[in-house]
Design a protein around this motif. Structure first.
Motif, mmCIF file in Angstrom:
data_model
loop_
_atom_site.group_PDB
_atom_site.id
_atom_site.type_symbol
_atom_site.label_atom_id
_atom_site.label_comp_id
_atom_site.label_asym_id
_atom_site.label_seq_id
_atom_site.Cartn_x
_atom_site.Cartn_y
_atom_site.Cartn_z
ATOM 1 N N CYS A 32 4.524 3.036 7.085
ATOM 2 C CA CYS A 32 4.084 2.205 5.786
ATOM 3 C C CYS A 32 5.191 1.106 5.822
ATOM 4 O O CYS A 32 6.166 1.239 5.927
ATOM 5 C CB CYS A 32 4.084 2.855 4.553
ATOM 6 S SG CYS A 32 3.949 2.240 2.998
ATOM 7 N N LEU A 33 4.818 -0.166 5.383
ATOM 8 C CA LEU A 33 5.658 -1.203 5.289
ATOM 9 C C LEU A 33 5.918 -1.491 3.768
ATOM 10 O O LEU A 33 6.746 -2.322 3.772
ATOM 11 C CB LEU A 33 4.846 -2.604 5.669
ATOM 12 C CG LEU A 33 4.052 -2.523 7.133
ATOM 13 C CD1 LEU A 33 3.224 -3.828 7.080
ATOM 14 C CD2 LEU A 33 4.611 -2.486 8.085
ATOM 15 N N CYS A 35 4.535 -2.790 1.255
ATOM 16 C CA CYS A 35 4.186 -4.045 0.870
ATOM 17 C C CYS A 35 4.685 -4.498 -0.448
ATOM 18 O O CYS A 35 4.457 -3.761 -1.300
ATOM 19 C CB CYS A 35 2.796 -4.243 1.079
ATOM 20 S SG CYS A 35 2.188 -3.840 2.558
ATOM 21 N N CYS A 40 -3.550 -1.905 -0.839
ATOM 22 C CA CYS A 40 -4.041 -0.641 -1.005
ATOM 23 C C CYS A 40 -4.030 -0.043 -2.600
ATOM 24 O O CYS A 40 -5.147 0.397 -2.653
ATOM 25 C CB CYS A 40 -3.124 0.461 -0.299
ATOM 26 S SG CYS A 40 -1.510 0.601 -0.701
ATOM 27 N N CYS A 93 -5.171 -2.192 4.297
ATOM 28 C CA CYS A 93 -3.986 -1.952 4.790
ATOM 29 C C CYS A 93 -3.569 -2.874 6.091
ATOM 30 O O CYS A 93 -4.406 -2.656 6.955
ATOM 31 C CB CYS A 93 -3.573 -0.198 5.099
ATOM 32 S SG CYS A 93 -1.992 -0.224 5.636
ATOM 33 N N PRO A 94 -2.403 -3.773 6.027
ATOM 34 C CA PRO A 94 -2.278 -4.762 7.006
ATOM 35 C C PRO A 94 -1.744 -4.010 8.160
ATOM 36 O O PRO A 94 -1.896 -4.458 9.496
ATOM 37 C CB PRO A 94 -0.984 -5.538 6.424
ATOM 38 C CG PRO A 94 -0.527 -4.812 5.432
ATOM 39 C CD PRO A 94 -1.538 -3.797 4.736
ATOM 40 N N ILE A 104 -3.978 7.072 4.874
ATOM 41 C CA ILE A 104 -3.468 7.309 3.082
ATOM 42 C C ILE A 104 -4.239 8.559 2.975
ATOM 43 O O ILE A 104 -3.551 9.533 2.206
ATOM 44 C CB ILE A 104 -3.795 6.037 2.378
ATOM 45 C CG1 ILE A 104 -3.149 4.794 3.036
ATOM 46 C CG2 ILE A 104 -3.359 6.327 1.107
ATOM 47 C CD1 ILE A 104 -3.602 3.482 2.202
HETATM 48 S S1 SF4 Z 1 -1.198 -1.519 2.510
HETATM 49 FE FE1 SF4 Z 1 -0.579 0.022 3.956
HETATM 50 S S2 SF4 Z 1 1.499 -0.695 4.600
HETATM 51 FE FE2 SF4 Z 1 1.105 -1.565 2.617
HETATM 52 S S3 SF4 Z 1 1.899 -0.006 1.096
HETATM 53 FE FE3 SF4 Z 1 -0.262 0.113 1.196
HETATM 54 S S4 SF4 Z 1 -0.092 1.780 2.646
HETATM 55 FE FE4 SF4 Z 1 1.809 0.877 2.996
#
Ligand code: SF4
Ligand SMILES: Cc1cc2nc3c(=O)[nH]c(=O)nc-3n(C[C@H](O)[C@H](O)[C@H](O)COP(=O)(O)OP(=O)(O)OC[C@H]3O[C@@H](n4cnc5c(N)ncnc54)[C@H](O)[C@@H]3O)c2cc1C
Ligand SMILES: Cc1cc2nc3c(=O)[nH]c(=O)nc-3n(C[C@H](O)[C@H](O)[C@H](O)COP(=O)(O)OP(=O)(O)OC[C@H]3O[C@@H](n4cnc5c(N)ncnc54)[C@H](O)[C@@H]3O)c2cc1C
Ligand code: FES
Lengths: 498, 312
Positions: A32-33, A35, A40, A93-94, A104
């Motif tokens: 997970c980044l 973000c 999400c 999700c990127p 997730i």
């Molecule tokens: S979009 Fe993906 S990478 Fe970004 S917070 Fe949500 S789960 Fe994490």
């Protein structure tokens, strides 16, 4: 993700996808980044603080992760299994481009299962406020609404027409996808909030909604009776023996244990070659149940292509692996009889995709002279449902032109104090949407009754989980956080490994 | 007002109590079930879905009578297969049923008809009774016609006589009343009365079909109560679908009453055969287990019945 081997699993009703191990979970969380503006959360119908709970898992605060999720989602073990994540959180999700998105749904399920195993429930101290709430239907919409109202201190009773609660979670979605034990557990948690569940009560017929208001003293009512009333196509041969709706097949198996006939009394009379019409979640479930009950050959007849199919991607893949013969771009024309009132074969026609229709999907058009016949002795309809007529027949509540309950922006029906949500409002949708509407209705019911709504608290401080439980702040008037002694010791990692 | 709670599944309470039982013959018996809310809500033409025990199936049974003061509903059951025979054996006064849900179905429309014939054949005799009574209470002239195989099987003649202006019994063997089918009774009544507004027929599909054919030529409006195989009874499965006037209806929520002249009875009769083989298996297996139980009452039932999940 470990899954049961396809050849093995068609012989049993055990879950297809095993849960993650702790190692898998922690490894997945690392992807997970976090973000800054998490896409999400924005695409989750109930806006779970996804990076928030992932962060808690990474910090090995598993109980904390559960608290984050349960602020907005009462049923993580269920939603982790049945939500169409690829169209929601995981779809945006990127990380998903160019890799696989963060899993997730699996992480949510892992936390939900752990909560069940560890018997975690966030039961706040609830001070009764004297309001009496009636909930019609025990599907996800009713469950979500009941939980919210109970947490606000109302005296809540759910009425369910069948002999067991859960709605589609119980009678529709089979064990290999959502074990009944998980549903039981989530219902138990609901009871811990003080919600009463009365089965065997067909509202409208045993007593009406009007009576609930006038005679029984309900201050507000929520209708979550689901869609029901399966559609047929009106083609020749539909009333032959061997033609059933997917709901009938699934209800016989899941609710009535027809697979264990004659130890259980409900028969199934499964065909050897079963053709299922439709390609949504319901169709996938029917196909895979038919395989597990011993059908030799299972066909899927769908007039569009795999890309347009509304089912969860994972379910189609699983059905393909298990040997379902998919006849994409095919529509049934006629069901043929064996001269004795039973199904013998089906005649179909090939289709091609034309211009996009209202739904944005390309409209299938028949290819001339392409019809063909194939042998089958059971035909299962999974082409959607119409609105169940009982509430309309027995109340003055306004329905829309398709027979669904009409609601305003606040989910209020035309009868004062009566709200509605879930499939009976939207038409067949998803578990998470039904739950979302159940919660939204609860929010508005509280406003209607003049109960202070606590939703704001969790929207505003999503990560202050220590201060909120089930979204209710510890310092909130009327509410006091009490955890039973047993719950206070958060599980250590060793215990979870064990 | 506090709601009287129906007995509940899963609360440790015993279920729905059978407070009285009466046997009319070797195959027909009556159960009175305590359920004050249902007694209050029930209307003529409605039915319940019963699950006798935890491993049981859901079977529809018409509410043959209801007593609002006593808080009971009455079911009259004909033992034809596994479930109904098992109920005949185990449902004694004081026992409990696992689940009873209802009243289901749209109540019969009690019209302003001035002269009505109510016909009951076999297991349809009991369910037609509340309609006869309702029409009588509505001020109609009521002609009751019931059909049985022979005089020993006749029941509730006293109840019918109380509410019917004329009461005709037909028996196959002629041991009582008219010798022949109920259609003979209908013809006799129609001959006597030229001004019959409506006929209501309940019984096996073949009998309802014959009644509808008879009244079609006589030009009498005819309502029948259909009995297809059901599961949930809430409109959710479509197992109970019937063909009426060329369109598909779900008997549990759109009926069970329909215009007898529009019903496709052949379709109904075919659909009632759906589980013929399975019904036979279930009955044979049950009969065998009863035989064993009767021989040595202490021997447990076959293992899969005792613990149905074993080996599943
Ligand atoms: S979009 Fe993906 S990478 Fe970004 S917070 Fe949500 S789960 Fe994490
Ligand atoms: C086979 C199948 C598979 C599915 N798979 C998925 C999936 O993988 N993922 C997903 O997100 N969605 C899935 N769905 C859709 C999802 O299950 C539904 O959208 C959701 O359950 C709707 O919830 P609900 O609470 O509105 O109604 P329901 O779950 O339908 O519950 C309604 C309840 O109300 C009861 N009721 C009805 N009338 C009355 C009355 N008059 N009195 C008392 N009780 C009454 C019913 O018996 C029922 O128990 C699936 C649906 C089916 C049928
Ligand atoms: C709306 C409705 C009202 C009914 N009311 C009554 C009633 O008041 N008293 C009563 O005795 N029976 C009534 N029935 C019929 C009753 O439900 C069946 O007799 C019962 O389900 C048979 O179960 P079983 O296991 O004993 O027999 P099975 O072994 O399942 O069946 C034995 C025979 O009964 C026929 N049968 C099976 N299911 C049904 C059915 N649903 N309806 C009619 N025949 C069936 C089969 O074709 C078979 O020939 C009613 C049915 C409906 C749909
Ligand atoms: S019995 Fe299931 S729809 Fe009527």
């Amino acid at each position: 993700m470990p899954i049961q081997d396809a050849m093995e699993r068609v012989g049993n009703f055990d879950e297809v996808t095993y849960g993650y191990s702790v190692e898998d979970t922690l490894r997945e969380c690392e992807r997970c980044l976090y973000c800054p503006e998490p896409a999400c959360i924005a695409s989750c119908p109930v806006a779970i603080d996804i990076p928030g709970f992932i962060e808690k898992i990474s910090a090995k605060d598993y109980r904390g992760a559960y608290d984050v999720i349960s602020e907005t989602n009462l049923l993580p073990a269920i939603c982790g299994r049945v939500c169409p994540q690829e169209d929601q959180c995981e779809g945006v999700c990127p990380v998903g481009d160019p890799l696989k998105p963060v899993a997730i749904g699996r992480l949510e399920r892992w936390v939900g299962d752990l909560a069940i195993a560890e018997n975690w429930v966030n039961v706040p101290y609830i001070e009764p406020n004297g309001f009496k709430i009636g909930i019609v239907g025990s599907g996800p919409a009713g469950i979500a609404c009941a939980a919210e109202m109970a947490k606000a201190g109302c005296d809540v009773t759910i009425y369910e027409a069948l002999h067991l609660p859960g709605g589609v979670l119980r009678y529709g979605i089979p064990d290999f996808r959502l074990p009944n034990s998980v549903v039981d557990q989530e219902i138990e948690n609901l009871k811990k909030l003080g919600v009463k569940i009365e089965c065997n009560v067909l509202i409208g017929r045993l007593f009406t909604i009007q009576q609930m208001v006038d005679e029984f003293g309900y201050d507000a009512i929520f209708i979550g009776t689901g869609a029901g009333y399966p559609k047929f196509m009106g083609i020749e041969g539909e009333s032959l023996n061997g033609v059933v709706s997917a709901n009938e097949l699934l209800t016989r198996c899941n609710l009535m244990h027809a697979g264990e006939f004659p130890a259980y009394d409900t028969p199934l009379h499964l065909g050897k070659r079963v053709a299922i019409i439709g390609a949504g979640n319901t169709a996938m479930d029917a196909m895979r149940v038919a395989l597990r009950q011993g059908a030799e050959k299972v066909y899927c007849v769908y007039r569009r292509t795999k890309a347009e199919s509304p089912a969860r991607a994972e379910e189609i893949d699983h059905a393909e692996e298990e040997g379902v013969d998919f006849q994409w771009l095919t529509a049934p024309v006629e069901i043929l009889d064996d001269g004795d009132g039973n199904v013998r074969a089906m005649r179909c026609i090939r289709m091609e995709l034309g211009e996009p229709d209202d739904s944005g999907r390309r409209r299938p058009v028949p290819i001339e002279d392409s019809d063909y016949e194939f042998e089958t002795d059971m035909v299962v309809y999974a082409i959607g449902t119409n609105a169940n007529p009982i509430i309309g027949q027995t109340s003055k509540i306004k329905l829309n032109e398709w027979g669904y309950v009409e609601v305003d922006d606040n989910l209020a029906t035309s009868m004062a104090g009566v709200y509605a949500g879930g499939d009976i409002v939207t038409g067949a949708a998803t578990v998470i949407l039904a739950m979302g509407l159940g919660r939204r209705a609860a929010h508005n019911m509280k406003a209607y009754l003049g109960i202070r709504d606590t939703n704001i608290v969790y929207a505003g401080h999503p990560t202050e989980t220590d201060e909120t439980l089930f979204g209710i702040a510890a310092n909130e008037r009327n509410f006091h956080r009490v955890r039973l002694a047993k719950d206070i010791t958060s599980s250590t990692e060793e215990e979870i490994h064990a | 007002m506090d709601i009287p709670r129906p007995n509940q599944v899963g609360t440790g309470e015993p279920g729905f109590e059978v407070v009285a039982r009466q046997d009319f013959s070797d195959t027909t018996f009556l159960l009175e079930i305590e359920h004050p809310l249902m007694a209050n809500a029930a209307r003529p033409g409605q039915f319940v879905i019963v699950i006798p025990d935890e491993h049981g199936e859901r079977i529809p049974l018409t509410i043959a009578d209801f007593d609002r003061d006593q808080g009971t509903v009455t079911l009259v059951i004909q033992a034809v297969g596994k479930t109904s025979k098992e109920m005949q054996r185990v449902c004694q006064t004081g026992s409990a049923l696992f689940s009873v849900t209802g009243p289901m179905g749209v109540p019969s429309h009690i019209t302003d008809a001035k002269k009505v014939i109510c016909v009951g054949g076999g297991l349809g005799v009991a369910p037609v009774f509340p309609q006869a009574r309702a029409h009588k209470e509505n001020g109609a002239y009521v002609i009751g016609i019931v059909g049985f195989r022979s005089k020993d099987l006749v029941f509730w003649d006293d109840k019918f006589e109380k509410y019917c202006d004329e009461f005709i019994v037909c028996t196959d063997d002629g041991s009582r009343g008219i010798k022949g089918l109920v259609t003979k009774g209908i013809e006799a009544a129609a001959e006597k009365h030229a001004d019959i507004d409506e006929l209501i027929a309940i019984g096996p599909p073949i009998m309802m079909k014959a009644c509808a054919e008879t009244t079609r030529t006589l030009g009498i409006k005819t309502m029948v109560s259909l009995n297809p195989i059901m599961v949930d009874g809430t409109g959710m499965c479509g197992g109970c679908r019937v063909k009426v006037g060329g369109s598909i209806k779900f008997a549990c929520v759109d009926g069970p009453d329909f215009d007898g002249h529009a019903v496709d009875f052949d379709d109904l009769m075919n659909r009632l055969q759906r589980f013929k083989e399975d019904e036979k298996v279930a009955l044979e297996r049950w009969t065998e287990s009863c035989r064993r139980l009767d021989q040595s009452p202490l021997e447990p039932l076959p293992p899969d019945k005792a613990s149905p999940r074993a080996g599943a």
